[in-house]
Design an enzyme around this catalytic site. Structure first.
Site, PDB file in Angstrom:
ATOM      1  CB  SER A 267       4.702 -23.251 104.123  1.00 17.47           C
ATOM      2  OG  SER A 267       4.553 -23.334 102.450  1.00 17.47           O
ATOM      3  CE  LYS A 268      -3.758 -21.678 105.867  1.00 16.42           C
ATOM      4  NZ  LYS A 268      -4.674 -20.825 106.731  1.00 16.42           N
TER       5      LYS A 268
END
Length: 499
Positions: A267-268
């Site tokens: 994920s970011k």
């Protein structure tokens, strides 16, 4: 390369949403589509899926196109070079989707739903209280809601005529096994009872991804849909729509997730915490070698079946096949990417690297002489990881160090000044023509033998003196490049400052 397709019959699409800059996972999806298309004499289509106008990000489409160009993926058909199946932006195809959605309603495979947001919330809350942990609008709940399946026909017509808000939902059968073959995962099946009645047309008249991508893939004659694993659970809804329209679905291939080194999807948030650039734009700005990123991403979920690791885009095109794509998640090993980057930097000649190094040097207020820089570049190649390192690590080639790294000063010992002074006394006797690496190395050997020490006690403080750092390129060729005057001046300065 797959060989069981007729020439020109393979058509794939990369269909990003311009809701942000191109994610590195999106670039991998584009790469696999590109390799598959080119390896089978096929067509690579870029389609911009911009139906969610509320999340549209200005400049995102340009970023997508620039990113593909940067890594060397030529777009055969797209917004800038349309074929005969355009437009290639979904926002420009609204009327097409409405027509097909109405067709499904007329066939009885979709219906109008007039439920308000409050009514939908009440339905979900009611089902949760009755013990349903994941309430949804489906074959059971639809019959207690406000839609064209439960309302009298006259009332439905009146609501439509008066312009009342509505959505069009897919009518998913209650009990049906939906089965399809995935080119990566083999046969996959879903029970329809686990699916919701997907919204196909939103209240603003725009299609959802599900309707738009099915209609577009058919009209654009897409032969293979190659996309991320996160879309696997949506595929049964798409298969149903192909069945309702009477169309042959394209072959499906769902790529493995890209995983964080610490576990879970990359994920970011995880990428930021682990120092991994998440957008392609980041790699461009950090001046990575595009060939390195392509090579790395190709192996992020695929392998050729041997122990080779270095391949050009053309070689990857010849080798790539969907049957060698893995099912399990692929861990994003950032250190491996750096390894690839180092390899491709070493392979590039100084003539090719110089303009890029010069640009970075100018940003650091350094104006390098071209011939001098072309001598530095080969010397430093074995030490650098990114092109900017030629400047940040090699700044001492252009100016005397005005300070010394703390960890470098730790290399300085009680006898360092004495050894360096002895070395300076020796090399002062050299003429400029004799000031070359082999002679400088011989003098190091003479000094350490005379003082009965190893190489380290002289080499390490010598490196600190001339560069201010405790690491760097091969030392004696470095001294040769710096020249006699600069080398002696720097050593004497270090003796004075560090004692």
């Amino acid at each position: 390369m797959d060989t069981n397709f007729m020439e020109g019959s393979v058509r794939v699409r990369f269909a990003p949403s311009p809701t942000g800059f191109l994610h590195i996972g999106g670039l991998r999806t584009a790469l696999y589509n590109y390799l598959f298309a080119k390896g089978n004499d096929g067509t690579f289509v870029l389609r911009i899926e911009d139906t969610d106008q509320s999340r549209y990000v200005e400049g995102a489409e340009e970023d997508i196109k620039e990113s593909l160009k940067w890594v060397g993926m030529d777009i055969d058909e797209g917004p800038e070079n349309p074929g005969d199946v355009g437009p290639y932006r979904q926002s420009e195809r609204k009327d097409i989707y409405e027509e097909y959605a109405e067709q499904l309603v007329e066939q009885g495979n979709a219906y109008y739903a007039f439920d308000t947001t409050d009514e939908l919330d009440q339905m979900r809350e009611r089902l949760k209280k009755s013990g349903n942990p994941s309430p949804k609008y489906d074959a059971i709940t639809r019959m207690s809601m406000k839609n064209s399946l439960t309302l009298p026909e006259e009332e439905v017509e009146r609501k439509l005529e008066e312009g009342e808000d509505y959505v069009i939902r897919l009518k998913v059968p209650r009990r049906e096994n939906i089965r399809f073959e995935d080119e990566v995962r083999g046969f996959v099946s879903f029970e329809s009872k686990g699916l919701d009645d997907q919204v196909l047309i939103k209240s603003d008249g725009m299609p959802t991804y599900h309707l738009a991508n099915v209609v577009d893939d058919h009209l654009m004659k897409i032969s293979h849909v190659i996309r991320g694993e996160e879309w696997l659970s949506s595929t049964p809804k798409h298969i149903l729509m192909y069945e309702y329209f009477g169309w042959e679905p394209p072959k499906m291939a769902h790529l493995p997730l890209i995983m964080s080194p610490s576990g879970g999807k990359l994920s970011k948030r995880k990428a930021e915490s682990e120092g991994i650039p998440i957008n392609t734009k980041d790699y461009i700005e950090q001046k990575f070698e595009p060939e390195a990123l392509v090579n790395f991403l190709a192996y992020l979920g695929w392998s050729p079946g041997d122990d080779t690791e270095i391949h050009s885009m053309d070689e990857l095109i010849d080798m790539f096949s969907l049957d060698r794509v893995s099912k399990g998640g692929a861990v994003f090993d950032y250190k491996k990417l750096i390894w690839y980057n180092e390899h491709y930097l070493r392979e590039k000649p100084a003539d090719e690297l110089f303009p890029r190094v010069k640009e970075i040097a100018n940003e650091h207020n350094i104006e390098p002489d071209e011939e001098y820089m072309k001598e530095i570049i080969p010397l430093m190649k074995e030490r650098v990881s990114k092109v900017e390192d030629f400047v940040t690590m090699g700044k001492f080639f252009f100016k005397d160090p005005d300070e010394y790294e703390e960890r470098a000063k730790e290399k300085w010992s009680d006898n360092s000044a004495e050894l360096l002074q002895a070395y300076v006394d020796e090399i002062k006797e050299f003429d400029e023509d004799d000031f070359e690496a082999s002679n400088l190395k011989d003098k190091i050997k003479e000094v350490i033998e005379a003082h009965d020490v190893g190489w380290g006690p002289l080499m390490m403080p010598l490196r600190v003196a001339v560069s201010g750092m405790g690491y760097g390129p091969d030392l004696t060729p470095t001294l040769e490049l710096l020249g006699k005057e600069a080398t002696i001046r720097r050593i004497e300065t270090a003796i004075e400052k560090l004692g």
